[in-house]
Design a protein around this motif. Structure first.
Motif, PDB file in Angstrom:
ATOM      1  N   PHE A 148      -6.965   7.268  -3.259  1.00  0.00           N
ATOM      2  CA  PHE A 148      -5.658   7.752  -2.915  1.00  0.00           C
ATOM      3  C   PHE A 148      -4.679   6.964  -3.296  1.00  0.00           C
ATOM      4  O   PHE A 148      -3.603   7.817  -3.901  1.00  0.00           O
ATOM      5  N   SER A 149      -4.969   5.673  -4.375  1.00  0.00           N
ATOM      6  CA  SER A 149      -3.812   5.250  -4.831  1.00  0.00           C
ATOM      7  C   SER A 149      -4.362   5.310  -6.428  1.00  0.00           C
ATOM      8  O   SER A 149      -3.344   4.923  -7.006  1.00  0.00           O
ATOM      9  N   SER A 150      -4.820   5.922  -6.832  1.00  0.00           N
ATOM     10  CA  SER A 150      -5.541   6.026  -8.209  1.00  0.00           C
ATOM     11  C   SER A 150      -4.276   6.784  -8.500  1.00  0.00           C
ATOM     12  O   SER A 150      -4.098   8.501  -7.966  1.00  0.00           O
ATOM     13  N   ASN A 151      -4.512   7.339 -10.064  1.00  0.00           N
ATOM     14  CA  ASN A 151      -3.448   8.209 -10.811  1.00  0.00           C
ATOM     15  C   ASN A 151      -3.809   9.705 -10.578  1.00  0.00           C
ATOM     16  O   ASN A 151      -3.823  10.599 -11.631  1.00  0.00           O
ATOM     17  N   ILE A 152      -5.938   9.093 -10.878  1.00  0.00           N
ATOM     18  CA  ILE A 152      -6.250  10.550 -10.665  1.00  0.00           C
ATOM     19  C   ILE A 152      -5.987  11.647  -9.689  1.00  0.00           C
ATOM     20  O   ILE A 152      -6.458  10.997  -8.364  1.00  0.00           O
ATOM     21  N   LYS A 153      -6.205  12.693  -9.646  1.00  0.00           N
ATOM     22  CA  LYS A 153      -5.514  13.348  -8.689  1.00  0.00           C
ATOM     23  C   LYS A 153      -6.915  14.444  -8.288  1.00  0.00           C
ATOM     24  O   LYS A 153      -6.730  15.152  -7.500  1.00  0.00           O
ATOM     25  N   ILE A 154      -7.942  14.204  -8.439  1.00  0.00           N
ATOM     26  CA  ILE A 154      -8.950  15.059  -8.412  1.00  0.00           C
ATOM     27  C   ILE A 154     -10.172  14.059  -8.094  1.00  0.00           C
ATOM     28  O   ILE A 154     -10.579  13.517  -9.206  1.00  0.00           O
ATOM     29  N   HIS A 155     -10.674  14.320  -7.159  1.00  0.00           N
ATOM     30  CA  HIS A 155     -11.964  14.003  -5.823  1.00  0.00           C
ATOM     31  C   HIS A 155     -13.212  14.524  -6.130  1.00  0.00           C
ATOM     32  O   HIS A 155     -13.020  15.850  -5.599  1.00  0.00           O
ATOM     33  N   LEU A 156     -14.224  14.677  -6.603  1.00  0.00           N
ATOM     34  CA  LEU A 156     -15.264  14.853  -6.289  1.00  0.00           C
ATOM     35  C   LEU A 156     -16.357  13.853  -5.793  1.00  0.00           C
ATOM     36  O   LEU A 156     -16.682  13.132  -5.831  1.00  0.00           O
TER      37      LEU A 156
ATOM     38  N   ILE B  14       1.022  -1.217  -0.144  1.00  0.00           N
ATOM     39  CA  ILE B  14      -0.556   0.073   0.251  1.00  0.00           C
ATOM     40  C   ILE B  14       0.845   1.101  -0.303  1.00  0.00           C
ATOM     41  O   ILE B  14       1.723   1.370   1.004  1.00  0.00           O
ATOM     42  N   ALA B  15       0.914   2.111  -0.416  1.00  0.00           N
ATOM     43  CA  ALA B  15       1.151   3.541  -0.922  1.00  0.00           C
ATOM     44  C   ALA B  15       1.419   3.895   0.264  1.00  0.00           C
ATOM     45  O   ALA B  15       0.568   4.226   0.806  1.00  0.00           O
TER      46      ALA B  15
ATOM     47  N   VAL C  89     -18.649   6.115  -9.329  1.00  0.00           N
ATOM     48  CA  VAL C  89     -19.060   6.495  -8.586  1.00  0.00           C
ATOM     49  C   VAL C  89     -19.001   4.953  -7.275  1.00  0.00           C
ATOM     50  O   VAL C  89     -19.408   4.189  -7.440  1.00  0.00           O
ATOM     51  N   THR C  90     -17.687   5.714  -6.299  1.00  0.00           N
ATOM     52  CA  THR C  90     -17.851   4.852  -5.489  1.00  0.00           C
ATOM     53  C   THR C  90     -18.624   5.421  -4.150  1.00  0.00           C
ATOM     54  O   THR C  90     -17.346   6.693  -3.868  1.00  0.00           O
ATOM     55  N   GLU C  91     -18.715   4.054  -3.467  1.00  0.00           N
ATOM     56  CA  GLU C  91     -19.224   5.087  -1.696  1.00  0.00           C
ATOM     57  C   GLU C  91     -17.812   4.767  -1.060  1.00  0.00           C
ATOM     58  O   GLU C  91     -16.843   4.097  -1.741  1.00  0.00           O
ATOM     59  N   TYR C  92     -18.053   6.006  -0.249  1.00  0.00           N
ATOM     60  CA  TYR C  92     -16.646   5.927   0.555  1.00  0.00           C
ATOM     61  C   TYR C  92     -16.739   5.020   1.927  1.00  0.00           C
ATOM     62  O   TYR C  92     -17.981   5.067   2.167  1.00  0.00           O
ATOM     63  N   GLY C  93     -15.178   4.714   2.268  1.00  0.00           N
ATOM     64  CA  GLY C  93     -15.766   3.154   3.083  1.00  0.00           C
ATOM     65  C   GLY C  93     -14.312   3.323   3.574  1.00  0.00           C
ATOM     66  O   GLY C  93     -13.089   3.640   3.407  1.00  0.00           O
ATOM     67  N   PRO C  94     -14.430   2.353   4.562  1.00  0.00           N
ATOM     68  CA  PRO C  94     -12.768   2.159   5.092  1.00  0.00           C
ATOM     69  C   PRO C  94     -12.132   1.101   3.982  1.00  0.00           C
ATOM     70  O   PRO C  94     -10.707   1.698   3.991  1.00  0.00           O
ATOM     71  N   ALA C  95     -11.824   0.516   3.263  1.00  0.00           N
ATOM     72  CA  ALA C  95     -11.735  -0.047   2.755  1.00  0.00           C
ATOM     73  C   ALA C  95     -11.143   0.616   1.045  1.00  0.00           C
ATOM     74  O   ALA C  95     -10.241   1.459   0.881  1.00  0.00           O
ATOM     75  N   THR C  96     -12.358   1.302   0.825  1.00  0.00           N
ATOM     76  CA  THR C  96     -12.292   2.251  -0.777  1.00  0.00           C
ATOM     77  C   THR C  96     -11.823   3.524  -0.660  1.00  0.00           C
ATOM     78  O   THR C  96     -10.837   4.482  -1.014  1.00  0.00           O
TER      79      THR C  96
ATOM     80  N   PHE D 294      -4.410  15.415   3.880  1.00  0.00           N
ATOM     81  CA  PHE D 294      -5.908  15.501   3.561  1.00  0.00           C
ATOM     82  C   PHE D 294      -5.904  13.728   3.361  1.00  0.00           C
ATOM     83  O   PHE D 294      -6.587  12.682   4.576  1.00  0.00           O
ATOM     84  N   LEU D 295      -5.650  12.831   2.847  1.00  0.00           N
ATOM     85  CA  LEU D 295      -5.628  11.310   3.294  1.00  0.00           C
ATOM     86  C   LEU D 295      -4.933  10.918   4.758  1.00  0.00           C
ATOM     87  O   LEU D 295      -5.611   9.907   4.665  1.00  0.00           O
ATOM     88  N   SER D 296      -4.007  11.136   5.231  1.00  0.00           N
ATOM     89  CA  SER D 296      -3.435  10.607   6.729  1.00  0.00           C
ATOM     90  C   SER D 296      -4.800  11.016   7.111  1.00  0.00           C
ATOM     91  O   SER D 296      -4.487  10.324   8.235  1.00  0.00           O
ATOM     92  N   PHE D 297      -5.043  12.333   7.120  1.00  0.00           N
ATOM     93  CA  PHE D 297      -6.438  12.358   8.213  1.00  0.00           C
ATOM     94  C   PHE D 297      -7.232  11.640   7.218  1.00  0.00           C
ATOM     95  O   PHE D 297      -7.796  11.398   8.614  1.00  0.00           O
ATOM     96  N   LEU D 298      -8.019  11.091   6.885  1.00  0.00           N
ATOM     97  CA  LEU D 298      -8.790  10.429   6.395  1.00  0.00           C
ATOM     98  C   LEU D 298      -8.416   9.114   6.839  1.00  0.00           C
ATOM     99  O   LEU D 298      -9.229   8.524   7.229  1.00  0.00           O
ATOM    100  N   LEU D 299      -7.379   8.498   6.701  1.00  0.00           N
ATOM    101  CA  LEU D 299      -6.824   6.581   7.000  1.00  0.00           C
ATOM    102  C   LEU D 299      -6.543   7.372   9.302  1.00  0.00           C
ATOM    103  O   LEU D 299      -8.284   6.370   8.943  1.00  0.00           O
ATOM    104  N   VAL D 300      -6.289   8.009   9.461  1.00  0.00           N
ATOM    105  CA  VAL D 300      -6.225   8.217  10.741  1.00  0.00           C
ATOM    106  C   VAL D 300      -8.094   8.033  10.803  1.00  0.00           C
ATOM    107  O   VAL D 300      -8.202   7.806  12.130  1.00  0.00           O
TER     108      VAL D 300
END
Length: 273
Positions: free
Chosen positions: A156-164, A3-4, A144-151, A10-16
């Protein structure tokens, strides 16, 4: 599979916030169980494999040079647990060569960003049902991906840098229609933006809402986030439309942050006339 490391604050925040042990344990323990059975598609040539991948938002293919290895029955058993993933299998040498497969490998293909993620080598040799399930859960990104613990990790490992993101109560009467429009918009931004649904009524998502400086009274809302520089914006809405999404995205790229207007409105005392 490695896992990268987190690439942004923001990623650190969400993972915590979201990947707390009790939340992760709950997510791994929860399963809808087998529903309607689906078949594994046998891919006998390159055109069949290409058509199979192109027709699925998420496709999982077992590239097996040897069909007698322990990973094969594990792969077969997994099909019942992921009804929104298309399963295929191939031992055709031309198919393996086309996808740069040099040994027994399980590959996940995502339509949203045209990624091919391989479970191979030592990770493949040590595969079991739990590890394969985790690999699929983390990396299964849809239009459209539902946000959750696994997703959270996969997003954030995707090469797409903009998330809506659409922050909305899934139990609200307007949910189905708004998500339908959100999905329509997602198709127009394939390869440029990841579209994410956040259920505002889930307790574990409260900090995601607070990150964007929103209150529940301001929802539903669209938010946008760029992983490269942690820039973000928020737009409270009454309903989702493709026009809303397009204008919000365009304004963000132009540096016109709507959140600055919302913040100034909050600071300005309201005067009754």
């Amino acid at each position: 599979m490695d896992i990268a490391q987190p690439r942004s604050w923001f990623l650190s925040f969400l993972l915590v916030c979201v990947l707390a042990p009790e939340v992760t344990a709950e997510a791994e323990a929860t399963s809808d169980g087998p529903t309607a059975a689906q078949d594994i598609t046998w891919l006998t040539d390159v055109p069949a494999a290409m058509a199979f991948i192109a027709a699925a938002e998420v496709a999982l293919i077992g590239f097996f040079q040897d069909l007698e290895i322990p990973a094969v029955p594990i792969f077969h058993d997994m099909v019942h647990n992921f009804q929104d993933v298309s399963f295929g299998i191939s031992n055709n040498s031309e198919v393996l060569a086309h996808y740069n497969i040099t040994g027994n490998t399980i590959s996940l293909f995502r339509l949203v960003d045209n990624e091919q993620l391989n479970l191979e080598g030592e990770d493949f040799e040590n595969i079991d049902a739990s590890k394969l399930s985790r690999f699929i859960e983390v990396n299964s990104l849809h239009m459209v991906t539902e946000y959750g613990p696994a997703t959270a990790i996969g997003l954030f490992s995707s090469n797409i840098k903009i998330h809506l993101l659409l922050l909305m109560n899934k139990a609200s009467p307007e949910y189905e229609e708004n998500v339908h429009r959100f999905q329509q918009a997602a198709k127009l931004f394939q390869g440029k933006v990841l579209f994410i649904l956040v259920d505002s009524e889930k307790k574990e998502n409260e900090r995601v809402i607070s990150y964007f400086k929103l209150k529940k009274s301001q929802l539903p809302a669209l938010t946008i986030y760029r992983t490269l520089d942690d820039e973000w914006d928020a737009l409270p809405i009454t309903e989702v439309s493709i026009e809303h999404v397009q204008n919000f995205y365009d304004g963000f790229l132009e540096g016109k942050l709507l959140r600055e207007n919302h913040e100034s409105e909050e600071k300005t005392p309201k005067v009754e006339l």
